[in-house]
Design a protein around this motif. Structure first.
Motif, PDB file in Angstrom:
ATOM      1  N   LEU A  26      -9.285   3.808   0.672  1.00 19.07           N
ATOM      2  CA  LEU A  26      -9.241   2.397   0.282  1.00 19.07           C
ATOM      3  C   LEU A  26     -10.672   1.958   0.001  1.00 19.07           C
ATOM      4  N   VAL A  78      -6.770   1.321  12.159  1.00 15.56           N
ATOM      5  CA  VAL A  78      -6.794   2.241  11.019  1.00 15.56           C
ATOM      6  C   VAL A  78      -7.806   1.712  10.001  1.00 15.56           C
ATOM      7  N   ILE A  79      -8.717   2.580   9.585  1.00 14.10           N
ATOM      8  CA  ILE A  79      -9.695   2.226   8.545  1.00 14.10           C
ATOM      9  C   ILE A  79      -9.312   3.045   7.318  1.00 14.10           C
ATOM     10  N   GLY A  80      -9.606   2.536   6.124  1.00 12.79           N
ATOM     11  CA  GLY A  80      -9.022   3.106   4.913  1.00 12.79           C
ATOM     12  C   GLY A  80      -9.400   4.507   4.482  1.00 12.79           C
ATOM     13  N   GLN A 113       4.675  -0.686   3.678  1.00 15.57           N
ATOM     14  CA  GLN A 113       3.403  -0.405   4.345  1.00 15.57           C
ATOM     15  C   GLN A 113       3.207   1.100   4.581  1.00 15.57           C
ATOM     16  N   TYR A 163      -5.240  -5.282  11.199  1.00 16.58           N
ATOM     17  CA  TYR A 163      -5.245  -3.846  10.882  1.00 16.58           C
ATOM     18  C   TYR A 163      -3.934  -3.163  11.254  1.00 16.58           C
ATOM     19  N   GLY A 164      -3.803  -1.910  10.789  1.00 14.51           N
ATOM     20  CA  GLY A 164      -2.818  -1.013  11.359  1.00 14.51           C
ATOM     21  C   GLY A 164      -3.404  -0.540  12.688  1.00 14.51           C
ATOM     22  N   ARG A 185     -19.036   0.739   9.145  1.00 13.14           N
ATOM     23  CA  ARG A 185     -18.019   0.347   8.176  1.00 13.14           C
ATOM     24  C   ARG A 185     -18.137  -1.134   7.820  1.00 13.14           C
ATOM     25  N   THR A 229       1.318   2.287   6.824  1.00 14.71           N
ATOM     26  CA  THR A 229       1.345   2.433   8.286  1.00 14.71           C
ATOM     27  C   THR A 229       2.769   2.737   8.773  1.00 14.71           C
ATOM     28  N   GLU A 254       1.712  -2.036  11.967  1.00 13.34           N
ATOM     29  CA  GLU A 254       0.890  -2.717  10.963  1.00 13.34           C
ATOM     30  C   GLU A 254       0.685  -4.170  11.380  1.00 13.34           C
ATOM     31  N   LYS A 255      -0.560  -4.558  11.506  1.00 15.44           N
ATOM     32  CA  LYS A 255      -0.957  -5.936  11.808  1.00 15.44           C
ATOM     33  C   LYS A 255      -0.108  -6.574  12.914  1.00 15.44           C
ATOM     34  N   ASP A 297     -13.034  -0.429   2.039  1.00 17.62           N
ATOM     35  CA  ASP A 297     -13.741   0.022   3.239  1.00 17.62           C
ATOM     36  C   ASP A 297     -14.930   0.876   2.809  1.00 17.62           C
ATOM     37  N   LEU A 350       0.825  -1.221   0.000  1.00 19.94           N
ATOM     38  CA  LEU A 350       0.000   0.000   0.000  1.00 19.94           C
ATOM     39  C   LEU A 350       0.859   1.272   0.000  1.00 19.94           C
ATOM     40  N   TYR A 358      -7.501   8.392   4.889  1.00 19.88           N
ATOM     41  CA  TYR A 358      -6.368   9.128   5.444  1.00 19.88           C
ATOM     42  C   TYR A 358      -6.318  10.515   4.815  1.00 19.88           C
TER      43      TYR A 358
HETATM   44  C1  G1P Z   1      -4.821  -1.897   4.908  1.00 24.50           C
HETATM   45  C2  G1P Z   1      -3.804  -1.179   5.804  1.00 24.50           C
HETATM   46  C3  G1P Z   1      -4.155  -1.352   7.273  1.00 24.50           C
HETATM   47  C4  G1P Z   1      -5.580  -0.892   7.523  1.00 24.50           C
HETATM   48  C5  G1P Z   1      -6.565  -1.605   6.568  1.00 24.50           C
HETATM   49  C6  G1P Z   1      -7.954  -1.020   6.698  1.00 24.50           C
HETATM   50  O1  G1P Z   1      -4.673  -3.290   5.135  1.00 24.50           O
HETATM   51  O2  G1P Z   1      -2.507  -1.682   5.536  1.00 24.50           O
HETATM   52  O3  G1P Z   1      -3.271  -0.603   8.066  1.00 24.50           O
HETATM   53  O4  G1P Z   1      -5.933  -1.129   8.861  1.00 24.50           O
HETATM   54  O5  G1P Z   1      -6.150  -1.485   5.206  1.00 24.50           O
HETATM   55  O6  G1P Z   1      -8.865  -1.668   5.869  1.00 24.50           O
HETATM   56  P1  G1P Z   1      -5.335  -4.418   4.170  1.00 24.50           P
HETATM   57  O7  G1P Z   1      -6.734  -4.615   4.652  1.00 24.50           O
HETATM   58  O8  G1P Z   1      -5.266  -3.867   2.771  1.00 24.50           O
HETATM   59  O9  G1P Z   1      -4.481  -5.627   4.380  1.00 24.50           O
END
Ligand code: G1P
Length: 290
Positions: free
Chosen positions: A128, A200-202, A226, A168-169, A249, A228, A188-189, A131, A108, A204
């Protein structure tokens, strides 16, 4: 300073939706009657965004066609007097779209970096499309309002159950006003010991200095660059805030979340909701195999 540009990473392979996504981009799967990505694009547009920057890859040209003007289709709809449908199609293609390709699936952070030249030197949004957030005030508008107050990067967050933090982040920080956190770190995760349950939700809003941070960091979780980690790096030179937004969400990047989003958005749709609700109530709701 207002936020005029928004970046939409859309280069992923959509492997979780195979075989549906073999020839169709995941972003084009329909939620009720609109492709997934259109929800986030409409959210951006109703939050004051003027320029939509989509990061695509191989096999994603349907996204460009979707947001383009189709003279043939539009004149056909005009001829047939289908003005409502015509309006819904015309509105979205009036926005300004720019596309650039992510040539390698490096994560990302790398996808966002692909927009560096198009964003240039101004704060910008990242959305993103997986979401989907159903809210009274568009979530991106909620974030731009916070940005106007704090004049620094702002991330959308939501509390999640502790057993889901590894998806998630996760932020660490101090709540300075109800729902508003000054971030002190991000992971991150996290596999264990998450610093909080604020995920973190997509959505920013980032200052352009994020590009320097992306250049500095190496591969992180999952071997990918990442976003994050880049925001965590940004903290060394700038404040970053996290905002607990209002809204429902859905993780439409996941099969179950996608189904839930489809059902709950359809239930709210005039002309569909009532009959769908009756249909669902009439179902034998035990899981079964046929
Ligand atoms: C991405 C981000 C993550 C965030 C998430 C939200 O992860 O890397 O930090 O919490 O989106 O949907 P992914 O879901 O693409 O693995």
């Amino acid at each position: 300073m207002s936020i005029r540009k928004a970046v939409f990473p859309a280069a992923g392979f959509g492997t979780r939706f195979l075989p549906a996504t073999k020839a169709i981009p995941k972003e084009m799967l329909p939620l009720v009657d609109k492709p997934l990505i259109q929800y986030a694009v409409e959210e951006a547009s109703s939050s004051g965004i003027e320029e939509i920057i989509i990061i695509t890859g191989m096999g994603k040209s349907a996204i460009e066609d979707h947001f383009d003007v189709s003279f043939q289709l539009e004149s056909l709809l005009k001829e047939k007097g289908k003005l409502d449908i015509l309006k819904s199609i015309e509105e979205i293609s009036e926005l300004h779209f720019a596309y650039t390709r992510q040539k390698k699936p490096l994560g990302l952070g790398h996808a966002v970096y692909c927009a560096k030249n198009l964003v240039d030197d101004e704060p910008f949004a990242v959305l993103l499309g997986d979401d989907i957030i159903d809210s009274k005030v568009p979530v991106l508008k909620q974030l731009t309002d916070v940005f106007t107050d704090v004049n620094a990067s702002v991330i959308a967050v939501q509390r999640v159950p502790t057993d889901q933090t590894h998806l998630y982040g996760i932020i660490d920080g101090v709540e300075i006003k109800p729902g508003l956190h000054r971030v002190s770190g991000l992971v991150e995760k996290p596999k264990d010991n998450p610093p909080s349950n604020l995920a973190v939700i997509g959505r920013y809003i980032l200052t352009p200095e994020i590009f320097t941070s992306i250049e500095k960091i190496g591969a992180g979780s999952g071997g990918e660059i990442q976003l994050t980690d880049a925001i965590n790096d940004l903290l060394a030179s700038e404040e970053v805030y996290a905002f607990e937004f209002e809204g429902d969400r859905y993780d439409a990047g996941d099969k179950l979340g996608f189904l839930k989003a489809n059902i709950s958005l359809a239930l709210k749709r005039p002309g569909l909701g009532e009959e769908l609700s009756e249909f669902i109530r009439g179902l034998d709701l035990k899981p079964r195999r046929t």
